[in-house]
Design a protein around this motif. Sequence first.
Motif, mmCIF file in Angstrom:
data_model
loop_
_atom_site.group_PDB
_atom_site.id
_atom_site.type_symbol
_atom_site.label_atom_id
_atom_site.label_comp_id
_atom_site.label_asym_id
_atom_site.label_seq_id
_atom_site.Cartn_x
_atom_site.Cartn_y
_atom_site.Cartn_z
ATOM 1 N N LEU A 171 -0.071 -6.230 3.712
ATOM 2 C CA LEU A 171 -0.788 -5.174 3.926
ATOM 3 C C LEU A 171 -1.265 -4.662 5.241
ATOM 4 O O LEU A 171 -1.811 -3.660 5.368
ATOM 5 C CB LEU A 171 -2.204 -5.186 3.035
ATOM 6 N N ARG A 212 0.939 -1.105 0.066
ATOM 7 C CA ARG A 212 -0.204 -0.143 -0.116
ATOM 8 C C ARG A 212 0.884 1.418 -0.011
ATOM 9 O O ARG A 212 1.763 1.364 0.965
ATOM 10 C CB ARG A 212 -0.953 0.019 1.199
ATOM 11 N N PHE A 267 -2.930 0.710 -3.729
ATOM 12 C CA PHE A 267 -2.758 -0.819 -3.608
ATOM 13 C C PHE A 267 -1.939 -1.164 -4.752
ATOM 14 O O PHE A 267 -2.462 -1.160 -5.872
ATOM 15 C CB PHE A 267 -3.637 -1.749 -3.158
#
Length: 310
Positions: free
Chosen positions: A245, A90, A96
Amino acid sequence: MNENHSGTKDCVVVGAGAAGLSAALTLGRARRGTMVIDAGRQSNLVAGGVAGLLGHDGRPPARYYAAGRAELLAYPSVELHSGEVTHGAREDDGTFVLTLGDGRRERARSLVLAPGTDYRHPQVPGLSERWGDAVFHCPFCHGWEVGDRPLGVLATGAVGVHGALNLRAWSDRITLLTNGVELTDGQREQLTAGRVGWDERPVSALDGPGTELRAAVFADGAELALGALLVKSTLYQRSSLARDLGASLCEPDEMLSVEAIKVDAMGRTGVPGLYAAGDAATSVPPSMAAAVASGYLAGAAAAVQLAAGY
């Protein structure tokens, strides 16, 4: 399709099982530019039919997924791609960036993780080739099909006792196999009161013609006639994406043996723009019906976030 000049999608959905397809359908109908990336490893493809999903009960899983993909193709806002996402990041602006196994990279304003989970079960010879048929993980998914047979439960501790007592709804011939682990006196009392048998000997193999189950074979050579076997399995994340993430995971425990991505009621992970759905994001026994519902909610939440512009 809503996609800016740089090729950034509104949303990428990782996984095209029941949850991923449901999320993509919701986003597609919201006119959000959506890409679905799927590695084609849905856990229930080995099962003879979908169980307990209204309108699809008994339908072969492969046919269900094919029908779902066909429905998505009616929406120009949705793309379907085969491949495996190997890494995700990210960026500072919230975008993303996903890297696929073939080196391709995709960018998206939001992301729905629905990759499913890997089932890890006891390494008993003869178990894997019967998985999804005579050997199963969920009684609500397979209990009806094996009802009234002599049934076994391969598990230990409180979860084994709970599973054996629960299985009485489908048969009055239940045996808990602890695979060499001794029960407590209290657990034996529970089983006796519930009219459930038990055997604490180590299980060396499962035997039967083809994928059918005839008997559990113990280490001492004795056998117990069985028509089907419920097995405690632990579900783990299929990829490292959630961790990459910044999403948090639940640790599997004795009763809720799922390494699940932590989400709220709408599939939000706590990382802005990152959602999760399906087996990978449930801490309770997974099902197709629950996966469809969670995919819809995650897709709707992502669409609302996109509309708000953040």
